[in-house]
Design an enzyme around this catalytic site. Structure first.
Site, PDB file in Angstrom:
ATOM      1  N   PRO A   9       0.824  -1.225   0.000  1.00 22.54           N
ATOM      2  CA  PRO A   9       0.000   0.000   0.000  1.00 22.54           C
ATOM      3  C   PRO A   9       0.858   1.274   0.000  1.00 22.54           C
ATOM      4  O   PRO A   9       0.587   2.207  -0.753  1.00 22.54           O
ATOM      5  CB  PRO A   9      -0.825  -0.135   1.287  1.00 22.54           C
ATOM      6  CG  PRO A   9      -0.909  -1.615   1.523  1.00 22.54           C
ATOM      7  CD  PRO A   9       0.442  -2.150   1.087  1.00 22.54           C
ATOM      8  N   TYR A  10       1.897   1.289   0.834  1.00 23.32           N
ATOM      9  CA  TYR A  10       2.805   2.441   0.855  1.00 23.32           C
ATOM     10  C   TYR A  10       3.469   2.635  -0.512  1.00 23.32           C
ATOM     11  O   TYR A  10       3.536   3.744  -1.043  1.00 23.32           O
ATOM     12  CB  TYR A  10       3.865   2.227   1.941  1.00 23.32           C
ATOM     13  CG  TYR A  10       5.014   3.199   1.880  1.00 23.32           C
ATOM     14  CD1 TYR A  10       4.853   4.513   2.305  1.00 23.32           C
ATOM     15  CD2 TYR A  10       6.255   2.799   1.391  1.00 23.32           C
ATOM     16  CE1 TYR A  10       5.910   5.406   2.236  1.00 23.32           C
ATOM     17  CE2 TYR A  10       7.319   3.680   1.333  1.00 23.32           C
ATOM     18  CZ  TYR A  10       7.135   4.986   1.755  1.00 23.32           C
ATOM     19  OH  TYR A  10       8.177   5.871   1.682  1.00 23.32           O
ATOM     20  N   THR A  11       3.932   1.539  -1.081  1.00 20.28           N
ATOM     21  CA  THR A  11       4.633   1.617  -2.362  1.00 20.28           C
ATOM     22  C   THR A  11       3.682   2.069  -3.477  1.00 20.28           C
ATOM     23  O   THR A  11       4.087   2.798  -4.400  1.00 20.28           O
ATOM     24  CB  THR A  11       5.280   0.259  -2.689  1.00 20.28           C
ATOM     25  OG1 THR A  11       5.978  -0.209  -1.531  1.00 20.28           O
ATOM     26  CG2 THR A  11       6.278   0.390  -3.820  1.00 20.28           C
ATOM     27  N   ALA A  50       1.230   4.161  -3.058  1.00 15.86           N
ATOM     28  CA  ALA A  50       1.114   5.621  -2.897  1.00 15.86           C
ATOM     29  C   ALA A  50       2.303   6.317  -3.553  1.00 15.86           C
ATOM     30  O   ALA A  50       2.139   7.339  -4.243  1.00 15.86           O
ATOM     31  CB  ALA A  50       1.029   5.986  -1.415  1.00 15.86           C
ATOM     32  N   LYS A  51       3.501   5.764  -3.359  1.00 16.19           N
ATOM     33  CA  LYS A  51       4.693   6.368  -3.970  1.00 16.19           C
ATOM     34  C   LYS A  51       4.617   6.261  -5.498  1.00 16.19           C
ATOM     35  O   LYS A  51       4.993   7.201  -6.206  1.00 16.19           O
ATOM     36  CB  LYS A  51       5.970   5.686  -3.454  1.00 16.19           C
ATOM     37  CG  LYS A  51       6.217   5.861  -1.955  1.00 16.19           C
ATOM     38  CD  LYS A  51       6.176   7.312  -1.499  1.00 16.19           C
ATOM     39  CE  LYS A  51       7.508   7.956  -1.278  1.00 16.19           C
ATOM     40  NZ  LYS A  51       7.406   9.360  -0.818  1.00 16.19           N
TER      41      LYS A  51
END
Lengths: 210, 210
Positions: free
Chosen positions: A124-126, A128-129
């Protein structure tokens, strides 16, 4: 020729600001509150109070490039990932484009070009990036995207690599080395529309990021 | 001229698929698992098993447009918001662009053009919709973005509005009316590169969304 530092109060942000100050590189540290100001003022670093989730435009005044290093990695919680790493980065890119800034330096993350290749917890973080980087590429502002590997608190070696092949698969990079790499990028003003992975390694920063 | 329905098994997705089937509109319902297939097969609706977080490309085979109605609103948890509403929508847009599809119909959300204007709890979700919509606009695929207000389970009236001014501030729309609006949009193939808010109202769908 002043760089607005978004995320100045973060772990990489503070190290970068100290290096920039020592190098005589003009910066303006964007902080969220008056309380955060003291640390920077003690060091003679200019600051501006602004909010990535609120009033932001005034922070760009007098700046000709922006360094986005806000967001503290994949462990802050996905609500903040959406508001800071994704939407904060997008708002800053749209403002930089609208205001005609000369460059936008983005601290992204390794594997951001393919989030499904990241370990499941980091996806999920990746993602967003990935989306923030894509928005920046679509914007009209010249940019450099730096994609560090897994961050550590080791001391600076000022020696880096830009691929896992080069490191034999070792995927870490110290925040201190990232800060040094950012100082190089901030000063390498002719470098635009390029992207680098960043790991601890054996090469001089100026040679690796050129 | 078949429409791939991404998110077919959702509340709006199922209603849309039933309407499309009744109207003789060719669709392919994308579902996550063999278990989800039964509901559609009982109704004679074609399906394909694919994964927004995995193998996706094969689902597009034989389809010339895509309807993205995956993600069940702001209450599924922000990790899923990042992987489905944001990155799933982006992957589908990139595939639609690469494969030269004729249109991409996106179910977005009201206020997605300005996430900070949404109530605080809804902002992370709305930011994901903002970024997904922006990515779609930047892509090369012709698109229609539909932005429903707060969803309800009321029965279909088939009468809608496209602004809060028109409804006197009433911000709801039934999923059933959204499904009817989507059927109209799927069939209105000359409609491209436009966006509509959608609320329950007083106007015929074909007149309001034109």
């Amino acid at each position: 020729m002043t760089t607005l530092v978004i995320g100045a109060n973060g772990q990489i942000g503070r190290q970068f600001c100290e290096l920039a100050k020592a190098a005589g590189e003009p910066i303006k540290a964007m902080v969220r509150s008056e309380e955060q100001r003291a640390w920077f003022e003690e060091r003679g670093i200019d600051t501006v109070v602004a909010d990535l989730e609120g009033e932001l435009r005034h922070a760009f005044e007098g700046c000709d490039q922006v360094l986005f290093t806000a967001g503290s990695g994949p462990h802050t919680g996905p609500d903040k990932t959406l508001m800071i790493d994704l939407y904060g980065a997008i708002r800053a890119a749209d403002l930089a484009s609208e205001l005609g800034l000369s460059r936008y330096l983005m601290v992204s993350a390794m594997r951001a070009e393919d989030p499904l290749s990241a370990p499941e917890k980091l996806r999920p973080y990746t993602a967003a990036k990935f989306a923030a980087d894509a928005h920046l590429r679509h914007s009209r502002v010249p940019h450099v995207i730096l994609k560090p590997g897994r961050l550590t608190d080791e001391a600076a070696t000022r020696k880096v690599a830009t691929s896992l092949e080069e490191t034999g698969g070792e995927n870490t990079v110290s925040r201190a080395n990232v800060a040094h790499a950012l100082l190089h990028l901030v000063q390498a003003r002719t470098l635009v529309d390029c992207e680098f992975d960043l790991l601890d390694g054996e090469r001089e920063i100026a040679e690796a990021l050129s």
